[in-house]
Design an enzyme around this catalytic site. Structure first.
Site, PDB file in Angstrom:
ATOM      1  N   TYR A   1     -51.384  29.178 -16.496  1.00  0.00           N
ATOM      2  CA  TYR A   1     -51.337  27.927 -17.247  1.00  0.00           C
ATOM      3  C   TYR A   1     -52.673  27.221 -17.444  1.00  0.00           C
ATOM      4  CZ  TYR A   1     -50.049  23.053 -18.293  1.00  0.00           C
ATOM      5  OH  TYR A   1     -49.955  21.816 -18.849  1.00  0.00           O
TER       6      TYR A   1
ATOM      7  N   ASN B   1     -64.226  20.318  -8.144  1.00  0.00           N
ATOM      8  CA  ASN B   1     -62.877  20.677  -8.585  1.00  0.00           C
ATOM      9  C   ASN B   1     -62.123  21.220  -7.379  1.00  0.00           C
ATOM     10  OD1 ASN B   1     -60.578  21.560  -9.963  1.00  0.00           O
ATOM     11  ND2 ASN B   1     -61.504  23.523 -10.481  1.00  0.00           N
ATOM     12  N   GLY B   2     -60.951  20.641  -7.090  1.00  0.00           N
ATOM     13  CA  GLY B   2     -60.159  21.125  -5.963  1.00  0.00           C
ATOM     14  C   GLY B   2     -59.574  19.993  -5.159  1.00  0.00           C
TER      15      GLY B   2
ATOM     16  N   CYS C   1     -59.704  19.258 -12.280  1.00  0.00           N
ATOM     17  CA  CYS C   1     -60.905  18.973 -13.043  1.00  0.00           C
ATOM     18  C   CYS C   1     -61.679  20.207 -13.448  1.00  0.00           C
ATOM     19  CB  CYS C   1     -61.844  18.010 -12.316  1.00  0.00           C
ATOM     20  SG  CYS C   1     -61.657  17.890 -10.560  1.00  0.00           S
TER      21      CYS C   1
ATOM     22  N   GLY D   1     -58.897  18.381 -17.733  1.00  0.00           N
ATOM     23  CA  GLY D   1     -58.792  16.985 -17.326  1.00  0.00           C
ATOM     24  C   GLY D   1     -59.067  16.060 -18.488  1.00  0.00           C
TER      25      GLY D   1
END
Length: 482
Positions: free
Chosen positions: A270, A125-126, A19, A47
Site C-alpha cells: 500500500y 520516518n518510523g 512520513c 504524508g
C-alpha cells in the site's frame, strides 16, 4: 442493521504511513532547496499533514541553517518567495502524516538543533517503542522538549552522544543503539549528510546520485523525479555518511543477521508508490503477484475485475491476468482531495468516500464485479464502496483483499488501530462479508506474503501478533507519532 461494535464515526480513511524523508548534498555548491521541494513532492503520498525543508551552506558560516515548515501539502507550504532565499548546498526535507491530536506545526520536521558542538537537522520516518522511557530519562536530566514526537528524542540523544565522540556519524550510531523500533533517518550536520536505517529494515531508505550530488531518501521514485540515478538501498542496520572528500562511508556495526530482518510488508501492499523499488523488489510487481495469488486462491466467476485506486489497481491487473477475466476501470478518483477538504457532518447524507471516488455506471451496470482493495481496517469505507457499486447497477460484488486480515495493532509507524477497532478481530470472514455487504470475500493468505516480495524477510505482526521486537506494555502510539 448488522451491529459491528466498531466506531462508525472514526475517520473513513485507509491506512496511513508516517512520513517521507529526503536529503541531498551538492559537492559543487549548488543550491538544493528546489530539488528537495521536488523530492518531497514525489513523496507526498507518504504524508499530507505537514512538511519542511532545512538547508545550510557547507562553506558558509558554520552552524547557520535556514529552515521553513508548515501545515499542509508541499505546494501549499512552499511558494517561490519562500524557496528562493533558502540558499544552501546541503539540506534535508520531510513530509509528515499524523493522527488526530498530534497534528501541529511544532511537530513538523525537519527538527533543527543548536547545541554546543554546532547544529543538526534531522528528518525521521518510523516509530520508537521505547520513546517514553528515553524521553523521561532526558527530562529528568534537564531536557526541555518542544514537540510531542519521538524524533526529538532521537535528536537529543545524537546531540548528547556527540559530546563524547569524535564524529557526528559515531554519535548517530551510538544514539541508534539506544533507540528501539522503526526508523529511517536523514541527518544534516554542517558538512556531512548521514542516513541511518534500523536493524530490522522496517522503513525504506535509499541512495541516489545526480552529477556531483548525492541523495538519501525514502523511495526511489523521488530519485526519478529529480533525474537522479539509483545507487543502492541503505541496508538494514547501516549508517551511511556522505562527505565531499570521501564520498559514501558505510558502517554496519548495528546490523542483525539477515534472518532477523523484518521489513514492513505494507510498503509493498500500500504505502510506497508503484514506480518505486525497495530492497531490490519492484513495488508494482509485488502488487501484481498479490493479485495473481488472490486469483489462484480465491477464484470466482465474474465479468469484470476492478481496483480501488490507487493501490488496488495493480493487484486487480494481476487478478485479471491470472484469471482471464477482463480488467476495467470502475472508479473515478478526485485527485484534488487533499488533507484540507471539509468532511460532511454526521447529519449530512454525503459521504466523504463519494467526495474521493465516484463509480462509472457504464462500466459496472448489469455486471458481476470483482473489486480488489489493499486492506479492510474498520470496514466503514469498504461497505460504502460496495454499496456504491450496487447503486450503479452491479449485479454481484465480490471483494478480494491483497493483504491478510488485520488482527493486531502496529507499533512501528503504521496507524493500525487497537484490535477492538479492527473489523477482522474476533470475526469470521463470513461475518465480515455480511457487514460490508459483498457477495463473497477473500483475503490474501499470510503464507503468500514472503513469496510476494521475492523471499525478503518481513514483519507480519499486524496479521499474526508475532512482532520482531517485544511490543511496549502500554500503547504509546497516540503519544509519540510521526
Amino acid at each position: 442493521m448488522y451491529n459491528t461494535g466498531i466506531d462508525t464515526n472514526a475517520p473513513e480513511t485507509g491506512l496511513n504511513e508516517e512520513c517521507g524523508v529526503f536529503g541531498i548534498y551538492d559537492f559543487d555548491g549548488g543550491s538544493v532547496a528546489s530539488t528537495i521541494y521536488y523530492g518531497l513532492f514525489a513523496l507526498q503520498h507518504r504524508g499530507q499533514e505537514s512538511c519542511g525543508i532545512a538547508v545550510s551552506e557547507t562553506n558558509g558560516p558554520k552552524g547557520k541553517i535556514m529552515s521553513h515548515k508548515g501545515m499542509g501539502l508541499v505546494n501549499e507550504v512552499f511558494t517561490p518567495d519562500i524557496l528562493e532565499p533558502m540558499r544552501g548546498d546541503i539540506g534535508v526535507g520531510h513530509v509528515r502524516y499524523s493522527t488526530a491530536g498530534a497534528s501541529t506545526r511544532e511537530n513538523a520536521q525537519p527538527l533543527v538543533l543548536n547545541y554546543v558542538k554546532g547544529t543538526l537537522a534531522l528528518a525521521h520516518n518510523g516509530n520508537l517503542i521505547n520513546a517514553t522511557e528515553l524521553r523521561h530519562d532526558l527530562e529528568y536530566t534537564g531536557a526541555i522538549f518542544q514537540t510531542t514526537i519521538d524524533s526529538e528524542v532521537i535528536a537529543y540523544h545524537i546531540a548528547r552522544e556527540r559530546l563524547n565522540t569524535g564524529t557526528v556519524e559515531d554519535a548517530v550510531n551510538r544514539a541508534c543503539k539506544k533507540i528501539k523500533g522503526a526508523y529511517s533517518l536523514v541527518v544534516m550536520s554542517p558538512r556531512k549528510l548521514i542516513g541511518a536505517r534500523d536493524p530490522f529494515g522496517f522503513k525504506p531508505l535509499c541512495i541516489g546520485k545526480r552529477e556531483n550530488s548525492y541523495i538519501i531518501t525514502s523511495e526511489s521514485c523521488a530519485l526519478d523525479t529529480i533525474g537522479a540515478e539509483f545507487v543502492r538501498d541503505v541496508l538494514p542496520g547501516e549508517t551511511v555518511t556522505i562527505t565531499a572528500d570521501k564520498g559514501i562511508i558505510s558502517d554496519m556495526s548495528r546490523a542483525l543477521p539477515k534472518e532477523q530482518e523484518a521489513r514492513c510488508i505494507f510498503e509493498y501492499i500500500y504505502f510506497a508508490r508503484p514506480d518505486s523499488r525497495i530492497d531490490g523488489v519492484s513495488v508494482y510487481e509485488s502488487r501484481i503477484r498479490a493479485g495473481k495469488f488472490l486469483a489462484m486462491d480465491s477464484p470466482v466467476d465474474a465479468d469484470l475485475v476492478v481496483g480501488v485506486p490507487e493501490s488496488g489497481n495493480a493487484a486487480a491487473l494481476g487478478y485479471s491476468q491470472q484469471s482471464g477475466i477482463p480488467y476495467g476501470t470502475a472508479f473515478v478518483k478526485n485527485s484534488y482531495v487533499g488533507r484540507t477538504f471539509i468532511k460532511p457532518k454526521q447529519s449530512s447524507r454525503e459521504s466523504s468516500v463519494k467526495v474521493k471516488l465516484n463509480v462509472l455506471r457504464e462500466a459496472v451496470d448489469g455486471r458481476r464485479v470483482i473489486m480488489i482493495d489493499d486492506s479492510i481496517v474498520r470496514g466503514t469505507t469498504s461497505d460504502r464502496i460496495v454499496k456504491m457499486l450496487r447503486d450503479a447497477g452491479a449485479r454481484e460484488v465480490h471483494v478480494r483483499i491483497s493483504s491478510p486480515p488485520f488482527l493486531w495493532p502496529c507499533y512501528f509507524g503504521t496507524d493500525v488501530p487497537a484490535s477492538d477497532q479492527l473489523i477482522a478481530y474476533n470475526r469470521t470472514i463470513e461475518e465480515i462479508r455480511e457487514i460490508i455487504g459483498a457477495d463473497s470475500l477473500g483475503y490474501l493468505s499470510i503464507d503468500r506474503l514472503q513469496e510476494m516480495v521475492d523471499g525478503l524477510k518481513i514483519c507480519k505482526g499486524c496479521f499474526n501478533g508475532s512482532y520482531p521486537i517485544e511490543p511496549p506494555t502500554e500503547d504509546i502510539r497516540g503519544d509519540f507519532e510521526k
